[in-house]
Design a protein around this motif. Structure first.
Motif, short mmCIF file in Angstrom:
data_model
loop_
_atom_site.label_atom_id
_atom_site.label_comp_id
_atom_site.label_asym_id
_atom_site.label_seq_id
_atom_site.Cartn_x
_atom_site.Cartn_y
_atom_site.Cartn_z
N PRO A 94 -0.08 5.01 -8.94
CA PRO A 94 -1.06 4.65 -9.98
C PRO A 94 -0.74 3.33 -10.67
CG PRO A 94 -0.53 6.98 -10.12
CD PRO A 94 0.45 6.39 -9.15
N GLY A 95 0.54 3.09 -10.95
CA GLY A 95 0.93 1.83 -11.58
C GLY A 95 0.71 0.64 -10.66
N VAL A 96 0.96 0.83 -9.36
CA VAL A 96 0.74 -0.23 -8.38
C VAL A 96 -0.75 -0.57 -8.31
CG1 VAL A 96 0.74 -0.73 -5.89
CG2 VAL A 96 2.78 0.22 -6.98
N LEU A 97 -1.60 0.45 -8.28
CA LEU A 97 -3.04 0.22 -8.21
C LEU A 97 -3.54 -0.48 -9.47
CD1 LEU A 97 -4.20 3.62 -6.67
CD2 LEU A 97 -3.78 1.46 -5.49
N GLU A 98 -2.99 -0.08 -10.61
CA GLU A 98 -3.38 -0.73 -11.87
C GLU A 98 -2.99 -2.21 -11.85
OE1 GLU A 98 -2.62 -0.32 -16.71
OE2 GLU A 98 -1.83 1.18 -15.33
N ALA A 99 -1.78 -2.50 -11.37
CA ALA A 99 -1.33 -3.89 -11.31
C ALA A 99 -2.20 -4.70 -10.35
CB ALA A 99 0.13 -3.95 -10.87
N LEU A 100 -2.55 -4.13 -9.22
CA LEU A 100 -3.41 -4.84 -8.26
C LEU A 100 -4.78 -5.11 -8.87
CD1 LEU A 100 -2.57 -2.92 -4.95
CD2 LEU A 100 -1.88 -5.25 -5.55
N GLY A 101 -5.25 -4.19 -9.70
CA GLY A 101 -6.55 -4.35 -10.32
C GLY A 101 -6.66 -5.52 -11.26
N THR A 102 -5.52 -6.03 -11.74
CA THR A 102 -5.56 -7.19 -12.64
C THR A 102 -5.98 -8.47 -11.91
OG1 THR A 102 -3.21 -7.75 -12.32
CG2 THR A 102 -3.75 -6.18 -14.09
N ALA A 103 -6.13 -8.40 -10.58
CA ALA A 103 -6.64 -9.55 -9.83
C ALA A 103 -8.13 -9.76 -10.08
CB ALA A 103 -6.39 -9.36 -8.34
N GLY A 104 -8.77 -8.77 -10.71
CA GLY A 104 -10.19 -8.90 -11.02
C GLY A 104 -11.10 -8.51 -9.88
N ARG A 105 -10.57 -7.76 -8.92
CA ARG A 105 -11.37 -7.27 -7.78
C ARG A 105 -11.25 -5.76 -7.70
NH1 ARG A 105 -9.39 -12.30 -5.99
NH2 ARG A 105 -10.86 -13.53 -4.72
N PRO A 106 -12.27 -5.11 -7.16
CA PRO A 106 -12.16 -3.66 -6.95
C PRO A 106 -11.00 -3.33 -6.01
CG PRO A 106 -14.43 -4.41 -6.62
CD PRO A 106 -13.58 -5.64 -6.71
N VAL A 107 -10.38 -2.18 -6.22
CA VAL A 107 -9.28 -1.73 -5.38
C VAL A 107 -9.73 -0.47 -4.65
CG1 VAL A 107 -6.89 -0.91 -5.31
CG2 VAL A 107 -7.57 -2.67 -6.97
N ARG A 108 -9.61 -0.49 -3.35
CA ARG A 108 -10.05 0.65 -2.53
C ARG A 108 -8.85 1.22 -1.77
NH1 ARG A 108 -14.47 -0.27 2.15
NH2 ARG A 108 -15.67 -1.03 0.35
N ILE A 109 -8.55 2.49 -1.96
CA ILE A 109 -7.47 3.14 -1.21
C ILE A 109 -8.02 3.60 0.13
CG2 ILE A 109 -5.82 5.04 -1.16
CD1 ILE A 109 -5.74 5.02 -4.15
N LEU A 110 -7.31 3.27 1.18
CA LEU A 110 -7.73 3.65 2.53
C LEU A 110 -7.16 5.03 2.88
CD1 LEU A 110 -7.15 0.25 4.36
CD2 LEU A 110 -9.21 1.07 3.18
N THR A 111 -7.97 5.83 3.53
CA THR A 111 -7.56 7.18 3.93
C THR A 111 -7.20 7.19 5.40
OG1 THR A 111 -9.05 8.16 2.29
CG2 THR A 111 -8.26 9.59 4.06
N ALA A 112 -6.01 7.70 5.70
CA ALA A 112 -5.56 7.76 7.10
C ALA A 112 -4.55 8.89 7.25
CB ALA A 112 -4.93 6.44 7.52
N GLY A 113 -4.77 9.71 8.27
CA GLY A 113 -3.86 10.83 8.51
C GLY A 113 -2.91 10.61 9.67
N SER A 114 -3.03 9.44 10.33
CA SER A 114 -2.17 9.12 11.47
C SER A 114 -2.09 7.62 11.59
CB SER A 114 -2.76 9.72 12.76
OG SER A 114 -3.97 9.07 13.10
#
Length: 299
Positions: A24-44
């Motif tokens: 969560p902290g990493v995603l918050e820090a990335l969000g300060t770039a001013g762009r949406p952040v999208r987590i990718l889903t992958a099981g393999s």
């Protein structure tokens, strides 16, 4: 569809799960770039490749790998050779590429650096290695390709169900040492063939693999060249002594060890499955080419 976003490939099991709470902290820090952040889903691994490629096709401004070298390897396949930013948040057991290219060891600081680079419009270009097998399959790697004893150990460990954790790898080493034999290789460097017998052959874009094993201690991911190592037969006793020397890169002082550089390498041998960045590539023969400045690193 949201374009110009940051795509994040996160491995929750990287680093034995000890960084999971930091996401969560990493995603918050990335969000300060001013762009949406999208987590990718992958099981393999295959799904991770596909998710990253889809994100780039959808217009991602950057792909960020949160994990170790395996996660980096997967994410790199989608951005290599393209004008798409790439970020690394080191959160794995082995973070060899991140260390080689100056990414901060602290995951939050690394994420902050990626965001700042996006805001400021700056990046750093680094080389990657591109492989091609005899079936036409292409892959990119960032750190080290193993094509000898260490590749055999990886292949055996991946076939074993027990024991779990590092002990499985240690047992695989012992089992492969018991059946150790030097094999005939043909290693072609920039068109010049070398016929040799060896237990170890490796090609590096970076100095280390496996979490600090400095197989090619002088490799530079910005020099436009690959470092290539092979050795005269060492035997079981010296192979057992090799691991602690790899931590410091002192094995290259052994007169039986040869390290050279090339732009293009072809490795041929029977019965070897090659591995790069700890990921399974496939059986030899394989060709490797250095592609200068192939990745736009954000840090």
């Amino acid at each position: 569809m949201v374009n110009d976003f940051i795509a994040v490939l996160a491995n929750p099991s990287a680093g034995k799960g000890r960084y999971r709470g930091l996401l969560p902290g990493v995603l918050e820090a990335l969000g300060t770039a001013g762009r949406p952040v999208r987590i990718l889903t992958a099981g393999s691994g295959i799904e991770a490749d596909e998710a990253c490629h889809t994100a780039v096709a959808d217009g991602a401004a950057a792909v960020v790998a949160v994990g170790g070298d395996g996660t980096v390897h997967r994410a790199l396949q989608s951005v290599a050779g393209l004008d798409v930013g790439f970020g690394v948040v080191p959160a794995g057991t082995g973070n060899d590429f991140a260390s080689a290219v100056g990414v901060p060891h602290d995951p939050l600081k690394a994420a902050e650096g990626i965001a700042a680079a996006l805001r400021d419009g700056r990046d750093h270009r680094f080389d990657l290695a591109r492989t091609l097998d005899d079936h036409g399959e292409r892959r990119w790697f960032c750190a080290v390709l193993a094509a000898g004893f260490d590749a055999l150990v990886n292949e055996r460990a991946n076939r074993m169900r027990r024991p779990r954790g590092p002990r499985r790898y240690d047992l695989a080493i012992l089992l492969e040492l018991a059946r150790l034999r030097a094999r005939p290789y043909t290693v072609t460097l920039d068109g010049e063939a070398h016929v040799l017998t060896s237990e170890i052959v490796a090609v590096g874009n970076c100095a280390s693999y496996g979490g600090g094993m400095r197989m090619l201690p002088d490799a530079d991911p910005a020099d436009g060249l690959l470092d290539v190592l092979f050795a005269l037969p060492l035997g079981r006793l010296d192979m057992m002594r090799l691991k602690p020397r790899l931590r410091h890169g002192t094995h290259v002082r052994d007169p039986r060890v040869t390290v050279t550089r090339a732009r293009e390498v072809r490795i041929e041998a029977e019965g070897i499955i090659s591995y790069a960045d700890g990921e399974r590539l496939g059986p030899l023969p394989i060709e490797v080419r250095c592609v200068p400045g192939a990745v736009r690193l954000l840090r």
